[in-house]
Motif scaffolding. Structure first.
Motif, PDB file in Angstrom:
ATOM      1  N   UNK A 113      13.960  38.553 -29.003  1.00 41.16           N
ATOM      2  CA  UNK A 113      14.437  39.834 -29.498  1.00 41.16           C
ATOM      3  C   UNK A 113      15.029  40.700 -28.419  1.00 41.16           C
ATOM      4  N   UNK A 114      15.398  41.908 -28.838  1.00 45.41           N
ATOM      5  CA  UNK A 114      15.965  42.906 -27.952  1.00 45.41           C
ATOM      6  C   UNK A 114      15.017  44.103 -27.906  1.00 45.41           C
ATOM      7  N   UNK A 115      15.565  45.308 -27.799  1.00 43.21           N
ATOM      8  CA  UNK A 115      14.724  46.491 -27.652  1.00 43.21           C
ATOM      9  C   UNK A 115      13.798  46.689 -28.849  1.00 43.21           C
ATOM     10  N   UNK A 116      14.225  46.316 -30.044  1.00 46.03           N
ATOM     11  CA  UNK A 116      13.370  46.487 -31.213  1.00 46.03           C
ATOM     12  C   UNK A 116      12.087  45.667 -31.083  1.00 46.03           C
ATOM     13  N   UNK A 117      12.211  44.441 -30.597  1.00 50.29           N
ATOM     14  CA  UNK A 117      11.024  43.609 -30.395  1.00 50.29           C
ATOM     15  C   UNK A 117      10.171  44.153 -29.256  1.00 50.29           C
ATOM     16  N   UNK A 118      10.812  44.608 -28.181  1.00 53.72           N
ATOM     17  CA  UNK A 118      10.065  45.172 -27.056  1.00 53.72           C
ATOM     18  C   UNK A 118       9.255  46.377 -27.503  1.00 53.72           C
ATOM     19  N   UNK A 119       9.917  47.304 -28.191  1.00 45.66           N
ATOM     20  CA  UNK A 119       9.205  48.501 -28.650  1.00 45.66           C
ATOM     21  C   UNK A 119       8.083  48.145 -29.613  1.00 45.66           C
ATOM     22  N   UNK A 120       8.315  47.133 -30.434  1.00 45.35           N
ATOM     23  CA  UNK A 120       7.267  46.705 -31.353  1.00 45.35           C
ATOM     24  C   UNK A 120       6.020  46.244 -30.633  1.00 45.35           C
ATOM     25  N   UNK A 121       6.196  45.503 -29.527  1.00 42.31           N
ATOM     26  CA  UNK A 121       5.042  45.061 -28.748  1.00 42.31           C
ATOM     27  C   UNK A 121       4.391  46.223 -28.009  1.00 42.31           C
ATOM     28  N   UNK A 122       5.220  47.115 -27.458  1.00 40.97           N
ATOM     29  CA  UNK A 122       4.674  48.244 -26.708  1.00 40.97           C
ATOM     30  C   UNK A 122       3.822  49.156 -27.585  1.00 40.97           C
ATOM     31  N   UNK A 123       4.174  49.271 -28.842  1.00 38.17           N
ATOM     32  CA  UNK A 123       3.516  50.219 -29.731  1.00 38.17           C
ATOM     33  C   UNK A 123       2.470  49.593 -30.641  1.00 38.17           C
ATOM     34  N   UNK A 124       2.394  48.273 -30.670  1.00 37.44           N
ATOM     35  CA  UNK A 124       1.502  47.614 -31.628  1.00 37.44           C
ATOM     36  C   UNK A 124       0.040  47.828 -31.226  1.00 37.44           C
ATOM     37  N   UNK A 125      -0.798  48.287 -32.122  1.00 39.44           N
ATOM     38  CA  UNK A 125      -2.191  48.588 -31.754  1.00 39.44           C
ATOM     39  C   UNK A 125      -3.016  47.370 -31.401  1.00 39.44           C
ATOM     40  N   UNK A 126      -2.617  46.182 -31.850  1.00 39.47           N
ATOM     41  CA  UNK A 126      -3.400  44.982 -31.557  1.00 39.47           C
ATOM     42  C   UNK A 126      -2.980  44.288 -30.265  1.00 39.47           C
ATOM     43  N   UNK A 127      -1.959  44.779 -29.604  1.00 37.74           N
ATOM     44  CA  UNK A 127      -1.566  44.232 -28.300  1.00 37.74           C
ATOM     45  C   UNK A 127      -2.270  45.044 -27.221  1.00 37.74           C
TER      46      UNK A 127
END
Length: 509
Positions: free
Chosen positions: A218-232
């Motif tokens: 992915x690109x920034x959308x995938x990065x932000x998703x990982x940065x913000x995901x509560x289970x990561x």
């Protein structure tokens, strides 16, 4: 995401698709978004890669979270056996992986094999993880009371890796993370994504359970998703300084541990007593290897006069013998990773001329042993670079080597310490006292003494100072094991029949 014309989009639809790796198998993306993957030596799109949306981030993390309890509870012996098997498979098939690296990044095959070898060092370190996650025990801290500690995995951990080392940098992190019991979601660079898929398949073959290792493109959308995901629970990142700072601040704001390694502007200080032939060889190797696309590349030679003119002549004569071309041929240096990056790096040569520097060797328009459409820029040498020039102050990340002249050791050290970055540096000298003084006075995290690229071996840790790192945690080594585990301290008392009954106070003896 790269915007293409309708004709290009149609032709790309017929190309192979690099899918995600979720639950132990390839899974094409459902977002409808893709990006082109180029062969830099040919200048053509050879495949496309899926780009995840937030729903696919959730799916990938959910798979890793589901796999975590069983992986965490698997015996140390079984996890260690899987890591040993992965090491053997990777060593057997490193030639295949090197070809993938060259086809998508452009680095020559020998450099690709070197990248894999440095990654294997961390895999080998990880095979010895039982010794490195032992707790401590103190008996009889009070009457009948023992205190001991254990180290436990975090859970789902995220890794965001750069384009320049698509195999080595992920291996700085995931072997340790997996060995100690975490599950991993890796987001590789969309510019060269296939290495991650190769590694995922080797892990599967080594016996890693489904869901324990996930590759999410992915690109920034995938990065932000990982940065913000509560289970990561944690994020490990290597890349440019602005992005590293963004990664660090965003992930920390969402309660995660963060390893964020940023950019660099690495200097080589050359004293008048140095062996200038060794210096010239080292400047070539450290400045132009991997087309200068290294965070540990030497980009500035700081020459203490009167050696600059002689040193420049030696460097220039060696540059004349370099062969630039397709990394699958017998070449010294390959192309840059994309046309856009090549053009950006080449633009600094114009900046140098505008700022009054002396372009000794101009890498534009060189003859190459490769297709004319490749993303070529030859090694470039620039003398008398002003300290105010962007050529000096900015990370170029390409085969551009600058020379700055100083009058003394003290002036050279002050110049290096005044820089915004503090990743790597080197001194070349035959004076042991000067070298010892340098290692004490320099404000840089990784130091070479007559060694141009001082990347630490796996049982030390990688990381710099200042704007080259955000947060305090470095990569691999003991700091890597500390990062991917958390400590529990247990105070324990097992009462015998002769205990003295209720006592509401703290134990005193």
């Amino acid at each position: 995401m790269t915007t293409e014309s309708p004709t290009e989009q149609s032709s790309q639809a017929d190309l192979p698709l690099v899918a995600h790796w979720i639950d132990g198998t390839q899974r094409p993306g459902r977002s409808g978004r893709t990006a082109p993957v180029y062969d830099p030596a040919l200048g053509v799109v050879t495949k496309t890669v899926s780009l995840a949306d937030r729903a696919e981030v959730d799916e990938a993390v959910a798979s890793a979270a589901k796999a975590f309890p069983a992986w965490r509870d698997m015996s140390i012996t079984k996890r260690q056996q899987i890591m040993f098997r992965f090491r053997e498979l990777l060593n057997e098939r490193k030639g295949d992986l090197a070809e993938i690296l060259t086809s998508e990044h452009g680095k020559v095959l020998s450099d690709a094999l070197g990248e894999i070898t440095r990654g294997l060092e961390v895999v080998e370190l990880a095979t010895g993880f039982p010794h490195l996650i032992k707790g401590e025990f103190s008996q009889q801290v009070s009457t009948g009371v023992d205190v001991y500690s254990t180290k436990s995995p975090l859970g789902v951990v995220g890794i965001i890796s750069p384009f320049n080392f698509p195999a080595m940098v992920p291996m700085w992190f995931f072997p340790i993370a997996l060995a100690v019991g975490n599950t991993v979601v890796l987001k590789p660079s969309e510019k060269d994504p296939s290495s991650a898929m190769f590694l995922a398949d080797l892990l599967r073959e080594a016996g890693l359970p489904d869901g324990v290792f996930t590759v999410l493109h992915g690109d920034k959308e995938a990065v932000d998703g990982l940065l913000e995901h509560p289970d990561v629970k944690s994020i490990s990142f290597v890349g440019s300084t602005p992005i590293a700072q963004y990664i660090y601040e965003t992930a920390a704001r969402h309660g995660k541990r963060v390893q964020a390694l940023g950019g660099a502007k690495n200097h080589m200080l050359v004293l008048p007593d140095a062996d200038l032939d060794l210096v010239a060889d080292s400047a070539i190797n450290a400045g132009f290897g991997s087309a200068g696309e290294r965070c540990m590349a030497i980009s500035v030679v700081v020459a203490v006069e009167p050696v600059a003119d002689e040193l420049i002549d030696k460097i220039r004569s060696r540059m004349a013998g370099l062969t630039i071309g397709d990394g699958r041929r017998s070449c010294d240096m390959g192309p840059l990773v994309t046309r856009q990056h090549r053009d950006k790096v080449a633009s600094y040569i114009d900046v140098a001329l505008e700022d009054g520097a002396d372009v000794v060797v101009d890498g534009r328009g060189i003859e190459v042993d490769g297709d004319a459409s490749g993303f070529w820029l030859g090694p470039t040498l620039i003398d008398r670079v002003p300290l105010t020039s962007r050529v000096y102050t900015e990370e170029i990340f390409g085969p551009v080597l600058s020379v700055v002249r100083v009058a003394s050791y003290e002036e050279g050290v002050a110049l290096i310490n005044a820089g915004a970055f503090g990743n790597g540096t080197a001194i070349f000298t035959n004076d042991g006292g000067a070298a010892r003084r340098f290692q004490n006075e320099i404000e840089v995290g990784m130091i070479g003494i007559n060694v141009p690229i001082p990347v630490p071996v796996a049982y030390y840790s990688f990381g710099g100072f200042k704007d080259s790192i955000f947060g305090s945690s470095k990569a691999y080594g003991l700091q890597g094991f500390d990062f991917f585990t958390r400590e529990k301290a247990i105070t324990s008392r097992w009462l015998d029949p002769s205990h003295g009954g209720i006592n509401l106070g703290f134990p005193q003896n």
